[in-house]
Motif scaffolding. Structure first.
Motif, short mmCIF file in Angstrom:
data_model
loop_
_atom_site.label_atom_id
_atom_site.label_comp_id
_atom_site.label_asym_id
_atom_site.label_seq_id
_atom_site.Cartn_x
_atom_site.Cartn_y
_atom_site.Cartn_z
N LYS A 11 12.93 13.36 3.50
CA LYS A 11 12.32 12.69 4.65
C LYS A 11 12.01 13.66 5.80
O LYS A 11 10.98 13.55 6.44
N TYR A 12 12.93 14.58 6.04
CA TYR A 12 12.77 15.40 7.25
C TYR A 12 12.27 16.82 7.00
O TYR A 12 11.72 17.43 7.90
N PHE A 13 12.54 17.36 5.83
CA PHE A 13 12.32 18.80 5.72
C PHE A 13 11.31 19.26 4.69
O PHE A 13 11.05 20.45 4.59
N TYR A 14 10.78 18.36 3.89
CA TYR A 14 9.73 18.80 2.97
C TYR A 14 8.50 19.17 3.79
O TYR A 14 8.12 18.43 4.70
N SER A 15 7.85 20.29 3.43
CA SER A 15 6.63 20.64 4.15
C SER A 15 5.50 19.74 3.65
O SER A 15 5.55 19.25 2.51
N PRO A 16 4.48 19.50 4.47
CA PRO A 16 3.37 18.65 4.02
C PRO A 16 2.76 19.16 2.70
O PRO A 16 2.40 18.37 1.84
N ASN A 17 2.69 20.47 2.56
CA ASN A 17 2.14 21.02 1.31
C ASN A 17 2.96 20.63 0.09
O ASN A 17 2.44 20.33 -0.97
N ARG A 18 4.28 20.66 0.26
CA ARG A 18 5.15 20.30 -0.86
C ARG A 18 4.98 18.83 -1.21
O ARG A 18 4.88 18.45 -2.36
N ILE A 19 4.97 17.99 -0.21
CA ILE A 19 4.83 16.54 -0.47
C ILE A 19 3.49 16.28 -1.16
O ILE A 19 3.41 15.52 -2.12
N ARG A 20 2.49 16.98 -0.70
CA ARG A 20 1.14 16.78 -1.27
C ARG A 20 1.16 17.13 -2.78
O ARG A 20 0.70 16.35 -3.61
N SER A 21 1.73 18.28 -3.10
CA SER A 21 1.67 18.70 -4.51
C SER A 21 2.58 17.84 -5.39
O SER A 21 2.25 17.56 -6.54
N ILE A 22 3.70 17.41 -4.84
CA ILE A 22 4.60 16.56 -5.64
C ILE A 22 3.94 15.20 -5.86
O ILE A 22 4.00 14.63 -6.95
N PHE A 23 3.30 14.72 -4.82
CA PHE A 23 2.69 13.40 -4.93
C PHE A 23 1.53 13.36 -5.92
O PHE A 23 1.32 12.36 -6.59
N LYS A 24 0.85 14.48 -6.00
CA LYS A 24 -0.25 14.54 -6.96
C LYS A 24 0.26 14.20 -8.36
O LYS A 24 -0.40 13.56 -9.16
N VAL A 25 1.48 14.68 -8.66
CA VAL A 25 2.05 14.49 -9.99
C VAL A 25 2.61 13.07 -10.17
O VAL A 25 2.45 12.46 -11.22
N HIS A 26 3.25 12.55 -9.11
CA HIS A 26 3.98 11.30 -9.28
C HIS A 26 3.30 10.06 -8.69
O HIS A 26 3.87 8.97 -8.73
N GLU A 27 2.11 10.25 -8.14
CA GLU A 27 1.43 9.17 -7.43
C GLU A 27 1.41 7.85 -8.21
O GLU A 27 1.74 6.79 -7.69
N LYS A 28 1.07 7.97 -9.49
CA LYS A 28 0.89 6.75 -10.29
C LYS A 28 2.22 6.03 -10.55
O LYS A 28 2.24 4.84 -10.83
N MET A 73 0.83 -1.21 0.00
CA MET A 73 0.00 0.00 0.00
C MET A 73 0.87 1.26 0.00
O MET A 73 1.89 1.30 0.66
N MET A 74 0.43 2.24 -0.73
CA MET A 74 1.21 3.47 -0.81
C MET A 74 1.12 4.26 0.50
O MET A 74 0.05 4.36 1.08
N PRO A 75 2.24 4.78 1.01
CA PRO A 75 2.13 5.59 2.24
C PRO A 75 1.31 6.85 1.97
O PRO A 75 1.38 7.40 0.87
N ASP A 76 0.55 7.26 2.94
CA ASP A 76 -0.25 8.47 2.77
C ASP A 76 0.59 9.66 3.19
O ASP A 76 0.85 9.87 4.37
N PRO A 77 1.08 10.44 2.23
CA PRO A 77 2.00 11.53 2.58
C PRO A 77 1.28 12.74 3.12
O PRO A 77 1.89 13.66 3.61
N TYR A 81 14.23 22.31 -4.26
CA TYR A 81 13.20 22.74 -3.33
C TYR A 81 13.05 24.26 -3.39
O TYR A 81 14.05 24.95 -3.43
N PRO A 82 11.85 24.81 -3.43
CA PRO A 82 10.56 24.13 -3.21
C PRO A 82 9.90 23.58 -4.48
O PRO A 82 8.70 23.37 -4.48
N HIS A 83 10.68 23.29 -5.51
CA HIS A 83 10.17 22.61 -6.71
C HIS A 83 9.03 23.36 -7.39
O HIS A 83 7.86 22.97 -7.30
N TYR A 84 9.42 24.42 -8.08
CA TYR A 84 8.44 25.31 -8.73
C TYR A 84 7.42 24.55 -9.58
O TYR A 84 6.26 24.89 -9.64
N SER A 85 7.92 23.54 -10.28
CA SER A 85 7.05 22.90 -11.27
C SER A 85 5.91 22.11 -10.63
O SER A 85 5.02 21.66 -11.34
N TYR A 86 5.95 21.92 -9.32
CA TYR A 86 4.83 21.21 -8.67
C TYR A 86 3.89 22.19 -7.97
O TYR A 86 3.12 21.80 -7.11
N GLY A 87 3.98 23.43 -8.34
CA GLY A 87 3.18 24.43 -7.62
C GLY A 87 1.92 24.80 -8.38
O GLY A 87 1.26 23.97 -8.99
#
Ligand code: SF4
Length: 469
Positions: A432-449, A1-5, A30-36
Motif C-alpha cells: 500500500k505505501y511503498f511500491y513504486s508506481p512503476n512496480r505496481i504498473r508492471s505487476i498489474f499488467k500480469v495480474h489485472e484479469k 470497478m478496478m482501481p487504477d493503480p 520486492y522489487p519482484h524480478y519476474s514482473y520486470g
C-alpha cells in the motif's frame, strides 16, 4: 470497478492491496524480478561495470557477494520450494559446471578491481557434486575473482551427501560457515518427506565438520511438516542444540504452489497449522535461551554465525553477483535480475541459453524502497539510511511514515525508527505505501484479469496466514 493503480493509486481500496499482498508473498520479494523486463547479457555487463565503478568511487555499498547455484539433488523433498531437480545422470551436472565456468569467465574481468566479501554455494545441494568437480569449481572461483581473506564462505549440504571427504575438501577451500539442511530427524517424517537420511548420519556429519575446524555450523529445521508432531520437532531441536549448532534456522512449512506437496493436491489441516504455530513459538522461546538475537529470524551464538551475505543484502543493499540457474543478482543502483529458473530449462544447458535475464531496473528511489522493505519490520537507524542514500528517510517518505506512526505501526524516537509491524498480514502495508508506481504498473499488467473487486481478499489473507503470525 478496478482501481487504477497507474494514474491515481487509490489508497482507500484496501481490497486491492490485499490482493497484491496475496499475489506477491508467494513470489519473489520486492522489487519482484519476474514482473520486470528482459535483459541481454550485454546490458547485464554494462550494469555491472557501472556498479563496480560506483563501489570504487564509494557511491555504492562496499559489500559484494558472490552466489553460485547448484540445482541438483538426489531426491525432491515433498516440502521443497527451491529451484532444484534430480538430474537424469551425473553428466548433466558436469555439463552444468562447464556452463558455470563459462559464466565466471564472462564476468571475471569486470570484477578484477574489486573484492568479494562473501561467497555462497547454494542450491539444490552443492554437496551433490563429486569431489573432483567440487574441487575444480572452488579453484575456478579463486583463480577468477578476488575474494577477501576475511570473506565468509558458505556451503549448503545435506546429511545424506556430506562425508569426511567432501567436508575436508570444503574446509581446505576456506568454507567457514556450513549449513546442514536437516529439516527433520524423525524417521516417520523423513519417510513421508522422501528424504533419505538418518539421525545417526547427521550427528556423524556434524561431528566431522567440527573436527575439521569449520568454525560455524548452521542447522535448518522445518516446523509443520506432514506427520510431524510438536514432540518430535522439539526433540529434533534438542538434538541440534546439544550438539552445539552455532545457529538454528527454523522455518514454518508454507505449502507454496510449486512444492511437490501442493502439486500432489495436498493441504495442511487446521490442526497441522495450529501445531506449526506451537512449534515456531516454542522454538523461539527455546532458542532465545541459548542464542543471542543476531537477527529476529536467525538467532545464533555469535555474530560470525549469521549468514553475512543475506544480512548485507538486507541491511545495506549490498551488491550480489549470482552465477547459475535461478541465481538472483543485485547490481546496486542499476538492476535486480534473475537467471532463468532451472525448471524452465528443457534441454542440455548451454551458456547461450541463459540470457535473457529477467529483472528490474534500479535507481536510487528503488534502492531506498527496497531498504524499507527489508528493514521496516525490525526498525532501523535514520543515520544509517542517510549514510547509505545521503537523504533523510523522513523527508523522502514523510507522508507514508507519518501515516504509519498515526496508525500505531511505527514510532520515531530521534535516530530510531521503531516498528510494530509484526504480523505477516501487515505485509499489506508494504504494497500500500511503498511500491513504486512503476512496480505496481508492471505487476498489474500480469495480474489485472485475476483481480475481482467482489472478492473479499481479507478472508483469503486470513486463510493464507492462519497459524503463521
Ligand atoms: S529441500 Fe534441499 S535436498 Fe530437498 S529437494 Fe529441496 S534443495 Fe534438494
Amino acid at each position: 470497478m478496478m482501481p487504477d493503480p497507474i494514474r491515481k493509486p487509490d489508497f482507500k481500496r484496501l481490497n486491492f492491496y490485499r490482493f497484491l499482498t496475496i499475489k506477491l508473498t508467494d513470489d519473489d520479494l520486492y522489487p519482484h524480478y519476474s514482473y520486470g523486463e528482459k535483459f541481454s547479457l550485454d546490458q547485464i555487463k554494462t550494469f555491472w561495470r557501472n556498479t563496480v565503478k560506483m563501489i570504487k568511487d564509494k557511491k555504492a555499498p562496499g559489500k559484494l557477494g558472490l552466489y553460485i547455484h547448484i540445482p541438483f539433488c538426489h531426491q525432491k523433498c515433498q516440502f521443497c520450494f527451491c529451484d532444484s531437480y534430480i538430474p537424469s545422470c551425473y553428466k548433466v551436472a558436469t555439463d552444468y559446471l562447464s556452463l558455470l565456468k563459462n559464466e565466471i569467465d564472462v564476468f571475471k574481468n569486470i570484477f578484477k578491481t574489486v573484492s568479494f566479501t562473501s561467497v555462497y554455494f547454494g542450491g539444490g545441494s552443492p554437496s551433490f557434486l563429486k569431489i573432483k568437480d567440487l574441487d575444480g569449481l572452488f579453484k575456478k572461483i579463486y583463480s577468477s575473482f578476488r575474494i577477501r581473506s576475511d570473506a565468509q564462505i558458505i556451503f549448503e549440504g545435506t546429511p545424506r551427501d556430506l562425508n569426511s571427504e567432501n567436508l575436508s575438501l570444503i574446509a581446505r577451500h576456506g568454507v567457514n560457515r556450513l549449513t546442514i539442511g536437516v529439516q527433520s530427524l524423525d524417521p516417520k517424517v523423513i519417510t513421508r518427506m522422501k528424504r533419505p537420511q538418518t539421525k545417526r548420519d547427521f550427528i556423524q556429519v556434524f561431528k566431522t565438520a567440527r573436527r575439521l575446524g569449520i568454525p560455524y555450523i548452521n542447522i535448518d529445521l522445518i516446523a509443520g511438516l506432514e506427520g510431524q508432531s510438536v514432540k518430535s520437532f522439539l526433540s529434533d531441536l534438542k538434538t541440534v542444540l546439544e550438539l552445539g549448532a552455532d545457529m538454528v534456522h527454523v522455518t514454518g512449512f508454507t505449502p507454496l504452489d510449486h512444492t511437490p506437496f501442493c502439486r500432489a493436491g495436498k493441504k495442511l489441516s487446521l490442526k497441522q497449522k495450529k501445531n506449526r504455530e506451537i512449534m515456531i513459538q516454542r522454538s523461539h522461546e527455546i532458542l532465545s535461551r541459548f542464542y543471542r538475537d543476531i537477527s529476529a529470524e536467525n538467532p545464533g551464538r555469535t555474530p560470525g554465525a549469521e549468514n553475512v551475505q543475506e544480512t548485507d543484502l538486507r541491511k545495506e543493499n549490498s551488491s550480489l553477483l549470482g552465477i547459475g540457474y535461478s541465481a538472483q543478482s543485485h547490481a546496486f543502483g542499476q538492476a535486480w535480475y534473475q537467471h532463468p529458473h532451472v525448471i524452465m530449462m528443457k534441454k542440455k544447458p548451454l551458456y547461450k541459453d541463459l540470457p535473457p535475464f529477467a529483472g528490474v531496473r534500479g535507481s536510487l528511489d528503488e534502492e531506498m524502497r527496497k531498504f524499507l522493505f527489508s528493514n521496516l519490520q525490525r526498525g532501523f537507524s535514520r543515520r544509517f539510511f542517510c549514510r547509505l542514500f545521503k537523504k533523510d528517510v523522513l523527508n523522502v517518505f514523510k507522508r507514508e511514515l507519518f501515516e504509519l506512526v498515526r496508525m500505531g505501526k511505527l514510532r520515531i524516537e530521534g535516530d530510531r525508527i521503531i516498528s510494530f509491524i509484526r504480523r505477516r498480514q501487515d505485509f499489506l502495508i508494504y504494497s500500500k505505501y511503498f511500491y513504486s508506481p512503476n512496480r505496481i504498473r508492471s505487476i498489474f499488467k500480469v495480474h489485472e484479469k485475476e483481480y475481482d473487486e467482489n472478492v473479499d481478499y481479507q478472508k483469503k489473507l486470513d486463510i493464507l496466514y492462519a497459524g503463521t503470525d
